[in-house]
Design an enzyme around this catalytic site. Structure first.
Site, PDB file in Angstrom:
ATOM      1  N   CYS A 144       0.810  -1.207   0.000  1.00 42.33           N
ATOM      2  CA  CYS A 144       0.000   0.000   0.000  1.00 42.33           C
ATOM      3  C   CYS A 144       0.843   1.256   0.000  1.00 42.33           C
ATOM      4  CB  CYS A 144      -0.873   0.060   1.255  1.00 42.33           C
ATOM      5  SG  CYS A 144      -1.908  -1.369   1.477  1.00 42.33           S
ATOM      6  N   GLY A 202      -0.326   0.504  -5.195  1.00 43.69           N
ATOM      7  CA  GLY A 202      -1.578  -0.227  -5.050  1.00 43.69           C
ATOM      8  C   GLY A 202      -2.630   0.315  -5.977  1.00 43.69           C
ATOM      9  N   ASN A 261       0.184   0.911   5.852  1.00 45.16           N
ATOM     10  CA  ASN A 261       0.973   0.162   4.874  1.00 45.16           C
ATOM     11  C   ASN A 261       1.829  -0.819   5.662  1.00 45.16           C
ATOM     12  OD1 ASN A 261       3.952   0.909   2.943  1.00 45.16           O
ATOM     13  ND2 ASN A 261       2.523  -0.776   2.709  1.00 45.16           N
ATOM     14  N   GLY A 262       1.719  -2.075   5.298  1.00 39.55           N
ATOM     15  CA  GLY A 262       2.512  -3.087   5.987  1.00 39.55           C
ATOM     16  C   GLY A 262       1.684  -4.309   6.275  1.00 39.55           C
ATOM     17  N   TYR A 268      12.520  -3.181  -6.342  1.00 41.45           N
ATOM     18  CA  TYR A 268      11.352  -3.210  -7.226  1.00 41.45           C
ATOM     19  C   TYR A 268      10.250  -2.223  -6.860  1.00 41.45           C
ATOM     20  CZ  TYR A 268       6.881  -4.799  -9.102  1.00 41.45           C
ATOM     21  OH  TYR A 268       5.660  -4.840  -9.692  1.00 41.45           O
TER      22      TYR A 268
END
Ligand code: AMP
Length: 484
Positions: free
Chosen positions: A14, A43, A117-118, A267
């Site tokens: 996210c 996302g 996020n996570g 990435y």
């Protein structure tokens, strides 16, 4: 529900954003909209913005892309002085609007919105405990655990006060384990927090009189905010009318070792971001340069797999002296192939996304550089595509070590048995993808190129050395390569 099913549902990649806007300005949601735009690569499944006008939280969430969800009439309903936003991608199974974030609730302390996020490694256990104690969950997302823990927190302060909010958040974060970079909004306060290992990024910026929090600096660039610094691992920041306050929520020995995600550099982050204090582009180019020394090839052209392989391929070309060429052209109207939930779509997706420039490749020996191999599907299709375009030799080079272990800290990777490198040697993978040769960057080479010590990073996806415990998967049969 087994652990795999649980993790399938809980894994989130996210992006988060938060802004405490310029005093007197009601444009916070518009900035959040732009910020989310610049985080869209993190996302594409759903997005949401929650804004406060000082009295009420206004919420809008939708499935799909930021630009499609937030039309002018929608943004008009989100007037406010501060806002948080979220872009979400989850694996198959939990692709519902109810899991879109920010999560917004009303509890004894007032209204609260949270974007995360996570991935929390003890979310299932906490959720079971909370449900046993009477909590009713509305989503299958692990983020909701934090909200319920906050709602149940008992503090010495008056519910609704800033002190109560922060004490409740400290209590909740003291119970969760895992990766989180989160932003939280009440009617009158913006909060940002990062877990003690600092797995996922979170940065702080300034825009005239206002403060900005974002997963990546690309969001700051777009709104012309100045990059100040990272939110430190274990740091909690509070922004409200009285200004900016920072504290360490996890002081002490836990912070000696951080676990910044090295795969963000490889990435996930955008190349134009400054991540963990370093340029992603320069890091990727350095990975490529190092790769050319570790895994040289006799070739006429270096090609990237666009877009993620481009900086590494430039690094490889510069260091090796082999000319760089955009021999694979990407259509920008399709998402990242890996993002497609069904295997059948993913197979088709490589062709939808990439096409070879035939004239350029005829009779040429090609080095093709990608950032990672997950299942091997993409590499196999690319080698085939380059050969049918007339390449005489295809040498695949990967600007990271073999991805052999799944991530439990917020990057979506398939289960271990689906990762080709978990059960196959480099030679076997080379045969499967039908390349003339295959070379990966070594783990040591990766850190040498990064110019940083391994102890600051998490590289569990390459090494299997997990920094935090997670529920174990049931053993499964290894991957069978069809067509090998
Ligand atoms: P695969 O076909 O499964 O081997 O996928 C490899 C491709 O997926 C590479 O081109 C990578 O750039 C990309 N990739 C690697 N990890 C991820 C991820 N977590 N999410 C989306 N794409 C990824």
């Amino acid at each position: 529900m087994g652990y795999e099913a649980a993790f399938d549902k809980l894994a989130d990649e996210c992006g988060v954003f938060g802004i405490w806007a310029i005093p007197g300005d009601h444009e916070a949601a518009n900035f959040a909209y732009l910020g989310l735009h610049a985080l869209q690569h993190r996302g594409q499944e759903s997005a949401g913005i929650v804004a406060t006008d000082g009295k009420t939280l206004h919420v809008h969430r939708g499935m799909g892309l930021v630009a499609d969800i937030f039309t002018v009439p929608v943004l008009d309903t989100l007037k406010g002085v501060a806002a948080i936003g979220h872009v979400r991608y989850s694996t198959a199974g939990a692709s519902h609007l109810k899991n879109a974030q920010p999560i917004a609730i009303q509890y004894a302390g007032g209204a609260l919105a949270l974007a995360h996020n996570g991935n929390l490694v003890n979310a299932e256990q906490l959720r079971t405990d909370l449900e046993t104690a009477g909590s009713i969950f509305q989503t299958t997302s692990d983020t909701e655990v934090v909200v319920h823990l906050m709602a149940r927190a008992r503090t010495e302060f008056r519910p609704g006060s800033r002190e109560h909010l922060l004490a409740a958040l400290r209590q909740a974060l003291g119970k969760v384990k895992g990766a989180y970079s989160l932003v939280l909004l009440t009617e009158s306060t913006l909060v940002g927090a990062r877990d003690p290992m600092g797995f996922r990024p979170l940065v702080l910026g300034r825009l005239k009189g206002s403060y900005v929090l974002a997963s990546e600096t690309t969001a700051l660039d777009l709104i012309e905010a100045e990059y100040i610094r990272e939110i430190e691992p274990g740091e909690l920041v509070v922004i409200d009318e009285s200004g900016f306050h920072s504290e360490r929520i996890f002081p002490g020995p836990g912070l000696e070792r951080t676990g910044r995600c090295v795969f963000e550099h490889i990435y996930f982050a955008r190349p134009d971001s400054v991540l963990f204090g370093r340029s992603v582009y320069a890091t990727r180019a350095a990975f490529g340069a190092r790769l050319s020394v570790e895994k040289p090839a006799q070739a006429d052209l270096v090609l990237p797999v666009p877009d993620s392989g481009v900086p590494a391929a430039i690094g490889y070309s510069n260091a090796s002296g082999i000319p760089f060429a955009m021999g694979l052209v990407r259509s920008h109207y399709v998402g990242r192939t890996f993002i497609e939930p069904a295997q059948s779509i993913r197979h088709f997706g490589v062709k939808l996304k990439l096409n070879a420039v035939k004239d350029m490749l005829k009779g040429k020996r090609i080095v093709v550089v990608d950032d990672s191999v997950v299942r091997g599907t993409t590499s196999r299709k690319i080698v085939k595509m380059l050969r049918s375009a007339g390449a005489s030799e295809v040498h695949m080079r990967i600007s990271s070590p073999p991805t052999a272990w799944p991530c439990y800290y917020g990057i979506d990777t398939p289960t271990r048995q689906e990762l080709i490198a978990s059960s196959h040697s480099v030679d076997e993978i080379a045969r499967y993808i039908t390349a003339d040769s295959l070379g990966y960057l070594s783990l040591e080479g990766m850190y040498a190129a990064l110019g940083e010590d391994r102890s600051g990073y998490c590289d569990a996806c390459f090494s299997g050395e997990y920094l935090l415990d997670f529920p174990k998967q049931r053993p499964q049969a290894p991957l069978r390569l069809v067509g090998a």
